[in-house]
Enzyme design. Structure first.
Site, PDB file in Angstrom:
ATOM      1  N   THR A 218       0.874  -1.182   0.000  1.00 41.13           N
ATOM      2  CA  THR A 218       0.000   0.000   0.000  1.00 41.13           C
ATOM      3  C   THR A 218       0.898   1.215   0.000  1.00 41.13           C
ATOM      4  O   THR A 218       2.051   1.135   0.428  1.00 41.13           O
ATOM      5  CB  THR A 218      -0.853   0.016   1.300  1.00 41.13           C
ATOM      6  OG1 THR A 218      -1.789  -1.041   1.251  1.00 41.13           O
ATOM      7  CG2 THR A 218      -1.580   1.325   1.513  1.00 41.13           C
ATOM      8  N   ARG A 246     -13.572  -8.145  -0.964  1.00 43.73           N
ATOM      9  CA  ARG A 246     -12.871  -7.934   0.312  1.00 43.73           C
ATOM     10  C   ARG A 246     -12.308  -6.504   0.352  1.00 43.73           C
ATOM     11  O   ARG A 246     -11.691  -6.034  -0.590  1.00 43.73           O
ATOM     12  CB  ARG A 246     -11.743  -8.947   0.468  1.00 43.73           C
ATOM     13  CG  ARG A 246     -10.904  -8.768   1.760  1.00 43.73           C
ATOM     14  CD  ARG A 246      -9.686  -7.904   1.523  1.00 43.73           C
ATOM     15  NE  ARG A 246      -8.805  -7.857   2.689  1.00 43.73           N
ATOM     16  CZ  ARG A 246      -7.763  -7.034   2.794  1.00 43.73           C
ATOM     17  NH1 ARG A 246      -7.487  -6.194   1.803  1.00 43.73           N
ATOM     18  NH2 ARG A 246      -7.000  -7.035   3.860  1.00 43.73           N
ATOM     19  N   THR A 269      -0.051   0.427   6.494  1.00 43.42           N
ATOM     20  CA  THR A 269      -0.007  -0.604   5.472  1.00 43.42           C
ATOM     21  C   THR A 269       0.082  -1.933   6.209  1.00 43.42           C
ATOM     22  O   THR A 269       0.312  -1.977   7.406  1.00 43.42           O
ATOM     23  CB  THR A 269       1.208  -0.456   4.536  1.00 43.42           C
ATOM     24  OG1 THR A 269       2.389  -0.700   5.279  1.00 43.42           O
ATOM     25  CG2 THR A 269       1.285   0.916   3.925  1.00 43.42           C
TER      26      THR A 269
HETATM   27  N1  ASP Z   1      -3.541  -2.758   4.208  1.00 45.00           N
HETATM   28  C1  ASP Z   1      -3.886  -3.222   2.896  1.00 45.00           C
HETATM   29  C2  ASP Z   1      -5.074  -4.092   2.970  1.00 45.00           C
HETATM   30  O1  ASP Z   1      -5.214  -4.823   3.917  1.00 45.00           O
HETATM   31  C3  ASP Z   1      -2.827  -3.955   2.208  1.00 45.00           C
HETATM   32  C4  ASP Z   1      -1.441  -3.574   2.499  1.00 45.00           C
HETATM   33  O2  ASP Z   1      -1.170  -2.557   3.065  1.00 45.00           O
HETATM   34  O3  ASP Z   1      -0.540  -4.309   2.168  1.00 45.00           O
HETATM   35  O4  ASP Z   1      -5.841  -4.096   2.043  1.00 45.00           O
END
Ligand code: ASP
Length: 365
Positions: A218, A246, A269
């Site tokens: 992210t 999701r 993230t």
């Molecule tokens: N936090 C994000 C999610 O769960 C993904 C990520 O940050 O890697 O969708």
């Protein structure tokens, strides 16, 4: 009382990263009135304006270079974070955000993003948005042109199209090939894995941890402008190969992002399910409101998550990474054990730096 984190402090960057940053800077003369570039700096010495991103790769640095001009010319933190995020969303090599993001289990890229403007105390977000490469800009329109905070799925797509966003296929060959490989190796190491209550300590945590460390990604961009106003964006393609529909923490205000103009901003993230349950970004900002530094507040949030899991006998997964800034120009980042040392790209009047935060271990490690 829980004991403090067992590992604190700031780590010097590796020589390799330092050399890489030096070489990169050599070819990208920039910024700041004095043109100095600090590769490693401790927090607490910076002034505003300030902008950071959780991306420490070349695209992240280029994004920071571009938007620093906005901030130095008196532009708003809001414009700066949007512009920077758009640059990162455009990068086809980045499989965690925007164009080129890894798809869901059906091979469809579904994007989540949120934006928050401290000056106006307003927020917007989109979730499970398909075919639009700049979800952060759609989120900004939700914030500025509707009375709502969040639009999802088809509604978000129709809204984006009504404002002139063009649909395109966001699935690059690189992302499609990775998705096909995942599909061939379909197993319990994917999003259909057991929920928390089945994931008791020592049962399946290890294999899931290994996979999840690879499949999250992210971008967070946070800024304070010359007027002292704060803004932030979180944008993502989310958990790769996720169940269609999701939604992670990124589009949820208070989870993946929070901004308080009197304090600063925080973003997350990593494993969104943990971040949603802990309202982590809100928690970090509230800790800063109580006087904690951005670095300490990020570590506090990780500690809080670890303790919640331990209290109910669950093994928590590594992967959360938190970033934060405050109005005084301080910044911080921290990540849960087992993941790479967290790095952020920082730009302020001293120039650009890659700052490495802490890996926060839970108390009993
Ligand atoms: N936090 C994000 C999610 O769960 C993904 C990520 O940050 O890697 O969708």
């Amino acid at each position: 009382m829980p004991s403090p984190l067992t590992r604190r402090g700031f780590f010097q960057q590796s020589f390799g990263l330092g050399l890489g940053a030096f070489l990169w800077q050599t070819h990208h003369p920039l910024w700041g009135p004095n043109g100095r570039h600090h590769v490693v700096r401790r927090p607490g010495t910076d002034t505003t304006p300030l902008i950071i991103t959780s991306h420490s790769n070349e695209t992240g640095r280029k994004a920071m270079e571009t938007v620093w001009e906005i901030l130095m010319n008196g532009g708003s933190a809001l414009d700066a974070v949007e512009k920077a995020t758009n640059i990162i969303e455009d990068d086809p090599e980045d499989t965690s955000v925007g164009y080129g993001g890894l798809p869901n289990e059906r091979g469809v890229v579904q994007l989540d993003a949120s934006i928050m403007d401290g000056k106006t105390y307003s927020a917007g977000s989109v979730a499970a948005l398909e075919n639009i490469r700049h979800p952060s800009s759609v989120a900004r329109l939700v914030m500025e042109r509707t009375d709502h905070v969040m639009l999802v799925g088809l509604g978000a797509l129709e809204f984006a199209k009504s404002w002139g966003f063009e649909e395109e296929n966001l699935l690059t060959d690189k992302a499609r090939e990775r998705w096909l490989r995942w599909r061939e190796e379909h197993s319990d190491r994917d999003d259909w894995g057991p929920p928390d209550h089945l994931r008791r300590r020592g049962e399946q945590g290890t294999s899931l941890s290994a996979l999840w460390a690879e499949t999250y990604g992210t971008v967070n961009v946070l800024a304070v402008d010359a007027n002292g106003d704060s803004a932030g964006i979180t944008s993502t393609s989310g958990l790769s190969y996720k169940i269609p529909g999701r939604i992670g923490d990124s589009p949820i205000i208070g989870a993946g992002l929070y901004v308080d103009n009197e304090v600063g901003a925080a973003g997350a993230t990593g494993r969104g399910e943990d971040v949603i349950k802990s309202c982590a970004s809100y928690y970090i900002v509230m800790r800063m409101r109580d006087g904690r530094s951005p670095q300490a507040a990020c570590e506090d949030a990780l500690q809080m998550i670890a303790e919640r899991y331990q209290a109910v006998g669950l093994d928590f997964l590594p992967g959360e990474k938190f970033v934060a800034i405050n109005r005084d120009g301080e910044y911080g980042c921290a990540t849960m054990r087992g993941t790479r040392p967290p790095r952020i790209t920082v730009v302020n009047q001293s120039g650009l730096s890659i700052y490495e935060g802490t890996i926060a271990f839970p108390a009993d490690e």
